[in-house]
Scaffold this active site. Structure first.
Site, PDB file in Angstrom:
ATOM      1  CG  ASP A 189      -2.011  -1.039   1.140  1.00  0.00           C
ATOM      2  OD1 ASP A 189      -2.453  -1.337   0.016  1.00  0.00           O
ATOM      3  OD2 ASP A 189      -2.405  -1.573   2.185  1.00  0.00           O
TER       4      ASP A 189
ATOM      5  CD  GLU B 249      -8.613  -2.641  -0.636  1.00  0.00           C
ATOM      6  OE1 GLU B 249      -9.174  -3.734  -0.846  1.00  0.00           O
ATOM      7  OE2 GLU B 249      -7.579  -2.531   0.057  1.00  0.00           O
TER       8      GLU B 249
ATOM      9  CG  LEU C   4      -4.159 -12.359  -9.245  1.00  0.00           C
ATOM     10  CD1 LEU C   4      -4.919 -12.174 -10.551  1.00  0.00           C
ATOM     11  CD2 LEU C   4      -3.354 -13.647  -9.269  1.00  0.00           C
TER      12      LEU C   4
END
Length: 418
Positions: free
Chosen positions: A141, A244, A296
């Protein structure tokens, strides 16, 4: 020669290059004649006294970790709370460290892991136990404070940008009679670094991704749908990248999966791409496809960034060096000295400047309209995805990843009741 044992543990979601850090930690410690134990499944394994004896790994196995994704020793999502709330767990952890003569503790993870390493160092000091704790940076992240970037991010960013470019070409080829809108969901709960990385796939108003949705910007559905329709009319198709973690004006996640929270206190997210695809189809009538790369993104070692691999190795070496030098409650961090040519080095930062802090995208990295990246973001991101670090391939056409046999040391304490 240093006396005592070094304990290494992996934390949270793994990355394409976290094993490279593990590899260089073991190699650097071996060069100093220091024994390394590895916690099986992270801090949980340490509490259970399930410790891997890395002396049983061959030199070839240790080297092979550097090109193998996943977490070779196992990781977990277990966060220890404050020293007061989780006192028994911290004391159990300290008892395990004492029992195995652990004098150096390296915790390879993100913000929460930095906090745990800091608290363990504080407890050891309280009890007068000679222990040096070092956090080792890792997260896809890229939201770890102080460090310019975080090992793991560069490879995930490269995978994201490459995959987006390839998907965009596919969509463009079929748009006349098939898919008009494609939605790609990127990881990023509070910070849109991976979504931004997708912006490297193309430049110009008509190049994909046409729209990027960042968690740093409030999601306005009406404005989003209008922009999608405008791009379809202008270009013939529209490629969207959505983090997300995008939220509506009331602060709720668009993709709240309704699964409660994990042990880190994080809301279970999932499905923002499918949600947006449904809204586009219902509101605009366009044929839509979407994808959720999920794991992935962080496991794609086959297309790892060379920069990322080099940095993952560097922080591992630095972690061992500063631990053996007695630099307690610190973390090796990446410092950028130049964008072009790209230059960087490793420095050491105190954990209290890192623990529980979160680095979000700078405002000047996000385009004024909120739907794309700026030139400043490109200058920052481009070096991090540079270079290829392919794993070796076998005759079957697949990468030669290793799965080392892990041997646990004999337990010395009563079983942990949990």
């Amino acid at each position: 020669m240093a006396t005592g044992t070094l304990l290494y543990a992996q934390s949270g979601g793994v990355t394409a290059v976290i094993n490279a850090t593990a590899s260089t930690v073991v190699q650097a410690a071996r060069a100093r004649k220091v024994r390394v134990l590895a916690a099986r499944n992270g801090i949980l394994g340490a509490l259970r006294e399930e410790l891997v004896d890395t002396t049983r790994l061959s030199a070839a196995e240790v080297r092979g970790l550097a090109h193998t994704p996943g977490g070779a020793f196992g990781s977990c999502r277990v966060k220890l709370k404050s020293l007061q709330e989780d006192r028994a767990k911290y004391e159990r952890l300290l008892a395990v460290l004492r029992a195995h003569d652990v004098r150096w503790f390296l915790y390879n993870g993100g913000n929460d892991s930095a906090d745990t390493a800091l608290k363990v160092s504080q407890l050891a000091k309280e009890y007068g136990y000679p222990l040096t704790c070092v956090g080792v940076p890792k997260t896809v992240d890229n939201d770890l404070a102080v460090t310019d970037c975080c090992p793991g991010f560069g490879s995930a960013a490269k995978y994201t940008a490459v995959s987006l470019r390839e998907c965009a070409l596919d969509v463009a080829a079929m748009a006349e009679t098939s898919t008009k809108v494609f939605v790609y969901e990127a990881m990023g709960r509070h910070a849109g670094w991976l979504a931004a990385a997708a912006g490297l796939a193309g430049e110009g108003a008509n190049a994909a991704p046409h729209l990027i949705l960042f968690p740093e910007r409030t999601f306005d559905e009406a404005d989003f749908l209008a922009r999608v329709d405008a791009v379809v009319k202008r270009v013939g198709h529209c490629v969207v990248v959505a983090s997300e973690g995008i939220r509506t004006a009331d602060g709720s996640f668009v993709a709240d999966a309704g699964g409660g929270t994990d042990s880190f206190g994080h809301t279970q997210l999932g499905g923002v791409a499918s949600h947006l695809a449904g809204r586009v189809k219902d509101a605009l009538g366009h044929k839509v496809h979407w994808t959720l790369p999920d794991y992935l993104q962080r496991s794609a070692r086959h297309i790892a960034s060379k920069t990322d691999l080099e940095q993952a190795l560097a922080v591992g070496r630095a972690a061992v060096e500063c631990a053996l030098a007695g630099q307690n409650a610190v973390m090796p961090v990446i410092v950028r000295s130049s964008d072009a040519p790209y230059r960087w080095h490793v420095d050491i930062a105190p954990l209290d400047r890192i623990a529980n802090h979160e680095k979000k995208m700078p405002a000047n990295f996000i385009r004024k309209d909120g739907y794309g990246i700026t030139a400043a973001a490109r200058r920052y991101l481009s070096p991090l995805v540079a270079g290829e670090a392919y794993p070796p391939y076998g005759k079957n056409g697949l990468p030669l990843y290793i799965e080392p046999k892990l041997t646990l040391v004999r337990k010395k304490l009563p079983a942990w009741a949990g």
